[in-house]
Design a protein around this motif. Structure first.
Motif, PDB file in Angstrom:
ATOM      1  N   VAL A  73      61.162  44.636  56.615  1.00  0.00           N
ATOM      2  CA  VAL A  73      60.215  45.461  55.865  1.00  0.00           C
ATOM      3  C   VAL A  73      59.928  44.818  54.516  1.00  0.00           C
ATOM      4  O   VAL A  73      60.852  44.377  53.815  1.00  0.00           O
ATOM      5  CB  VAL A  73      60.762  46.894  55.660  1.00  0.00           C
ATOM      6  N   HIS A  74      58.654  44.764  54.166  1.00  0.00           N
ATOM      7  CA  HIS A  74      58.221  44.175  52.890  1.00  0.00           C
ATOM      8  C   HIS A  74      57.280  45.157  52.201  1.00  0.00           C
ATOM      9  O   HIS A  74      56.362  45.683  52.831  1.00  0.00           O
ATOM     10  CB  HIS A  74      57.523  42.837  53.128  1.00  0.00           C
ATOM     11  N   TYR A  75      57.503  45.375  50.910  1.00  0.00           N
ATOM     12  CA  TYR A  75      56.721  46.352  50.158  1.00  0.00           C
ATOM     13  C   TYR A  75      55.749  45.669  49.198  1.00  0.00           C
ATOM     14  O   TYR A  75      56.008  44.565  48.703  1.00  0.00           O
ATOM     15  CB  TYR A  75      57.639  47.271  49.353  1.00  0.00           C
ATOM     16  N   GLY A  76      54.647  46.350  48.945  1.00  0.00           N
ATOM     17  CA  GLY A  76      53.673  45.889  47.965  1.00  0.00           C
ATOM     18  C   GLY A  76      53.108  47.075  47.209  1.00  0.00           C
ATOM     19  O   GLY A  76      53.241  48.230  47.637  1.00  0.00           O
ATOM     20  N   CYS A  77      52.473  46.808  46.079  1.00  0.00           N
ATOM     21  CA  CYS A  77      51.851  47.888  45.305  1.00  0.00           C
ATOM     22  C   CYS A  77      50.595  47.390  44.627  1.00  0.00           C
ATOM     23  O   CYS A  77      50.445  46.198  44.345  1.00  0.00           O
ATOM     24  CB  CYS A  77      52.831  48.470  44.282  1.00  0.00           C
ATOM     25  N   TRP A  78      49.683  48.308  44.403  1.00  0.00           N
ATOM     26  CA  TRP A  78      48.456  48.051  43.650  1.00  0.00           C
ATOM     27  C   TRP A  78      48.443  48.918  42.405  1.00  0.00           C
ATOM     28  O   TRP A  78      48.830  50.082  42.440  1.00  0.00           O
ATOM     29  CB  TRP A  78      47.214  48.417  44.462  1.00  0.00           C
ATOM     30  N   GLU A  79      47.933  48.346  41.334  1.00  0.00           N
ATOM     31  CA  GLU A  79      47.546  49.109  40.143  1.00  0.00           C
ATOM     32  C   GLU A  79      46.022  49.025  40.075  1.00  0.00           C
ATOM     33  O   GLU A  79      45.464  47.941  39.916  1.00  0.00           O
ATOM     34  CB  GLU A  79      48.179  48.517  38.875  1.00  0.00           C
ATOM     35  N   TRP A  80      45.350  50.181  40.231  1.00  0.00           N
ATOM     36  CA  TRP A  80      43.891  50.200  40.227  1.00  0.00           C
ATOM     37  C   TRP A  80      43.397  50.087  38.785  1.00  0.00           C
ATOM     38  O   TRP A  80      43.613  50.983  37.965  1.00  0.00           O
ATOM     39  CB  TRP A  80      43.372  51.489  40.853  1.00  0.00           C
ATOM     40  N   THR A  81      42.705  48.987  38.469  1.00  0.00           N
ATOM     41  CA  THR A  81      42.265  48.748  37.090  1.00  0.00           C
ATOM     42  C   THR A  81      40.805  49.107  36.864  1.00  0.00           C
ATOM     43  O   THR A  81      40.398  49.342  35.725  1.00  0.00           O
ATOM     44  CB  THR A  81      42.498  47.282  36.707  1.00  0.00           C
ATOM     45  N   SER A  82      39.998  49.138  37.922  1.00  0.00           N
ATOM     46  CA  SER A  82      38.611  49.567  37.784  1.00  0.00           C
ATOM     47  C   SER A  82      38.072  49.973  39.147  1.00  0.00           C
ATOM     48  O   SER A  82      38.563  49.516  40.187  1.00  0.00           O
ATOM     49  CB  SER A  82      37.730  48.461  37.179  1.00  0.00           C
ATOM     50  N   LEU A  83      37.058  50.833  39.125  1.00  0.00           N
ATOM     51  CA  LEU A  83      36.441  51.297  40.370  1.00  0.00           C
ATOM     52  C   LEU A  83      35.032  51.774  40.080  1.00  0.00           C
ATOM     53  O   LEU A  83      34.815  52.535  39.133  1.00  0.00           O
ATOM     54  CB  LEU A  83      37.273  52.418  40.989  1.00  0.00           C
ATOM     55  N   LYS A  84      34.081  51.304  40.880  1.00  0.00           N
ATOM     56  CA  LYS A  84      32.691  51.757  40.803  1.00  0.00           C
ATOM     57  C   LYS A  84      32.208  51.952  42.236  1.00  0.00           C
ATOM     58  O   LYS A  84      31.756  51.009  42.892  1.00  0.00           O
ATOM     59  CB  LYS A  84      31.818  50.746  40.065  1.00  0.00           C
ATOM     60  N   ALA A  85      32.341  53.177  42.735  1.00  0.00           N
ATOM     61  CA  ALA A  85      32.041  53.463  44.138  1.00  0.00           C
ATOM     62  C   ALA A  85      30.535  53.489  44.384  1.00  0.00           C
ATOM     63  O   ALA A  85      29.782  54.019  43.568  1.00  0.00           O
ATOM     64  CB  ALA A  85      32.647  54.801  44.533  1.00  0.00           C
ATOM     65  N   PRO A  86      30.075  52.938  45.528  1.00  0.00           N
ATOM     66  CA  PRO A  86      30.833  52.166  46.517  1.00  0.00           C
ATOM     67  C   PRO A  86      30.590  50.669  46.363  1.00  0.00           C
ATOM     68  O   PRO A  86      30.403  49.952  47.353  1.00  0.00           O
ATOM     69  CB  PRO A  86      30.246  52.677  47.837  1.00  0.00           C
ATOM     70  N   GLU A  87      30.577  50.191  45.126  1.00  0.00           N
ATOM     71  CA  GLU A  87      30.184  48.802  44.867  1.00  0.00           C
ATOM     72  C   GLU A  87      31.359  47.858  44.633  1.00  0.00           C
ATOM     73  O   GLU A  87      31.325  46.707  45.083  1.00  0.00           O
ATOM     74  CB  GLU A  87      29.253  48.748  43.644  1.00  0.00           C
ATOM     75  N   SER A  88      32.395  48.320  43.942  1.00  0.00           N
ATOM     76  CA  SER A  88      33.465  47.382  43.616  1.00  0.00           C
ATOM     77  C   SER A  88      34.715  48.115  43.157  1.00  0.00           C
ATOM     78  O   SER A  88      34.644  49.254  42.703  1.00  0.00           O
ATOM     79  CB  SER A  88      33.017  46.426  42.502  1.00  0.00           C
ATOM     80  N   PHE A  89      35.845  47.447  43.295  1.00  0.00           N
ATOM     81  CA  PHE A  89      37.074  47.890  42.646  1.00  0.00           C
ATOM     82  C   PHE A  89      37.971  46.679  42.420  1.00  0.00           C
ATOM     83  O   PHE A  89      37.809  45.638  43.058  1.00  0.00           O
ATOM     84  CB  PHE A  89      37.791  48.992  43.436  1.00  0.00           C
ATOM     85  N   GLU A  90      38.885  46.820  41.457  1.00  0.00           N
ATOM     86  CA  GLU A  90      39.842  45.758  41.150  1.00  0.00           C
ATOM     87  C   GLU A  90      41.238  46.341  41.108  1.00  0.00           C
ATOM     88  O   GLU A  90      41.436  47.479  40.659  1.00  0.00           O
ATOM     89  CB  GLU A  90      39.532  45.084  39.813  1.00  0.00           C
ATOM     90  N   VAL A  91      42.188  45.562  41.573  1.00  0.00           N
ATOM     91  CA  VAL A  91      43.586  45.981  41.543  1.00  0.00           C
ATOM     92  C   VAL A  91      44.457  44.802  41.127  1.00  0.00           C
ATOM     93  O   VAL A  91      44.076  43.649  41.284  1.00  0.00           O
ATOM     94  CB  VAL A  91      44.056  46.490  42.935  1.00  0.00           C
ATOM     95  N   ALA A  92      45.622  45.128  40.592  1.00  0.00           N
ATOM     96  CA  ALA A  92      46.686  44.143  40.391  1.00  0.00           C
ATOM     97  C   ALA A  92      47.630  44.300  41.570  1.00  0.00           C
ATOM     98  O   ALA A  92      48.254  45.355  41.738  1.00  0.00           O
ATOM     99  CB  ALA A  92      47.405  44.383  39.070  1.00  0.00           C
ATOM    100  N   ASP A  93      47.698  43.286  42.418  1.00  0.00           N
ATOM    101  CA  ASP A  93      48.453  43.343  43.668  1.00  0.00           C
ATOM    102  C   ASP A  93      49.792  42.638  43.474  1.00  0.00           C
ATOM    103  O   ASP A  93      49.834  41.453  43.134  1.00  0.00           O
ATOM    104  CB  ASP A  93      47.650  42.673  44.782  1.00  0.00           C
ATOM    105  N   SER A  94      50.887  43.383  43.672  1.00  0.00           N
ATOM    106  CA  SER A  94      52.227  42.834  43.447  1.00  0.00           C
ATOM    107  C   SER A  94      53.119  43.060  44.660  1.00  0.00           C
ATOM    108  O   SER A  94      52.939  44.024  45.403  1.00  0.00           O
ATOM    109  CB  SER A  94      52.897  43.497  42.229  1.00  0.00           C
TER     110      SER A  94
END
Length: 327
Positions: A73-94
């Motif tokens: 099992v391997h875990y990951g997480c996102w921190e959502w830094t911006s979102l403009k629905a339904p055009e774009s979003f950005e996350v910090a993926d760790s």
């Protein structure tokens, strides 16, 4: 294969992947913001993903795990830094531990997702930004590019599953693990309307009743983090009564609320209930992740027909929304 272009730029420290799909932008967007859908393709076929949390909103968080063929099992997480629905979003993926906390010993990647309409459907451009050539090469060596190709190869099947995006589906419950269950339903109404329906005592007394034949004589709302709430129901004949109490732990209006929940007069351990509201085509996706003390408690609650009572309540709420009684 939906991936049509890949570019690794060592000067800009980016990895760009372009994929084209024969589906409208909104359906593709919903596939990424609905935890029920993204977990069907985020991991490659031999490492399927399960999303334990998925806040598709500015400042939100996502936590997921991928389980390998040997049970690893391997875990990951996102921190959502911006979102403009339904055009774009950005996350910090760790990479993360089992608690969803970022693993600081491995690189964190800034990922930008851009959605656009095309003549044949939609296009998704995913750009990953790295802090160094070393980080970029390390993640590619760990299988990031191949895994992404394999994962995106599964999206067409999800997009073609029209039933999965139907707004008239009943409540569905999915067991996420030994102690967690996710309950989900799309409700025909805006996020603001559904949030208000969960935070206005007068409204709650009109819809949060479960099967017919019950009233809600006590509905004390927790208005602020740290406040307690108390809900009680009574049968029409007055012979049966039960209720729950708990504390509001987190509140991010109008997208997320976390509470404890304990049954009044019982010694059962309190649960943690994480409510997330996400705008989707056709209404609002209500996702409720419930964490129990153990598998026995989880199974005992599910066996009571909990989801049937929830469906009756949500159907009643939609009736209020359709008649304009919830602003």
């Amino acid at each position: 294969m939906p991936v049509t272009f890949v570019d690794k730029d060592l000067d800009q420290l980016t990895l760009t992947i372009v994929a084209d799909f024969a589906a409208p932008v909104r359906r593709l967007w919903d596939a990424y913001t609905d935890p029920r859908q993204i977990e069907r393709f985020w991991g490659p076929p031999n490492y399927p993903a399960t999303f334990l949390r998925h806040d598709a909103s500015n400042g939100g968080r996502s936590v997921y795990r991928m389980t390998g063929p040997e049970g690893d099992v391997h875990y990951g997480c996102w921190e959502w830094t911006s979102l403009k629905a339904p055009e774009s979003f950005e996350v910090a993926d760790s990479f993360a531990n089992e608690k969803g906390e970022p693993n600081t010993e491995l690189p964190t990647t800034r990922m930008a997702f851009a959605f656009e309409a095309t003549k044949s459907g939609s296009r998704l451009t995913t750009t990953s930004y790295f802090d160094s050539v070393k980080d970029l090469e390390q993640l590619i060596e760990m299988g990031m590019l191949d895994g992404t190709r394999e994962a995106m190869g599964q999206i067409d099947t999800v997009l073609a599953d029209l039933a999965a995006f139907s707004s008239d589906r009943a409540v569905e419950a999915k067991v996420l693990g030994d102690t967690q269950v996710r309950v989900a339903r799309v409700i025909r109404g805006t996020v603001r309307q559904v949030w208000r329906a969960h935070t206005d005592a007068d409204l709650m007394k009109r819809w949060l009743l479960g099967p017919d034949g019950w009233t809600m004589p006590v509905c004390e709302i927790a208005a602020q983090v740290g406040n307690s709430y108390r809900y009680e129901w009574e049968s029409d004949g007055g012979g049966d009564r039960f209720g729950f109490t708990g504390e509001l732990l987190e509140s991010e209006e109008p997208y997320r609320a976390v509470t404890t929940e304990a049954m009044i007069g019982m010694d059962f351990p309190a649960t943690i209930n994480e409510l997330t509201l996400t705008p989707v085509d056709g209404g609002t996706l209500l996702s409720l992740v419930i964490t129990y003390a153990n598998a026995e408690q989880r199974d005992a609650v599910l066996a009571t027909g909990m989801t049937n009572g929830m469906e009756a309540s949500y159907a009643r709420l939609e009736g209020l929304l359709e008649t304009g009684r919830v602003g």
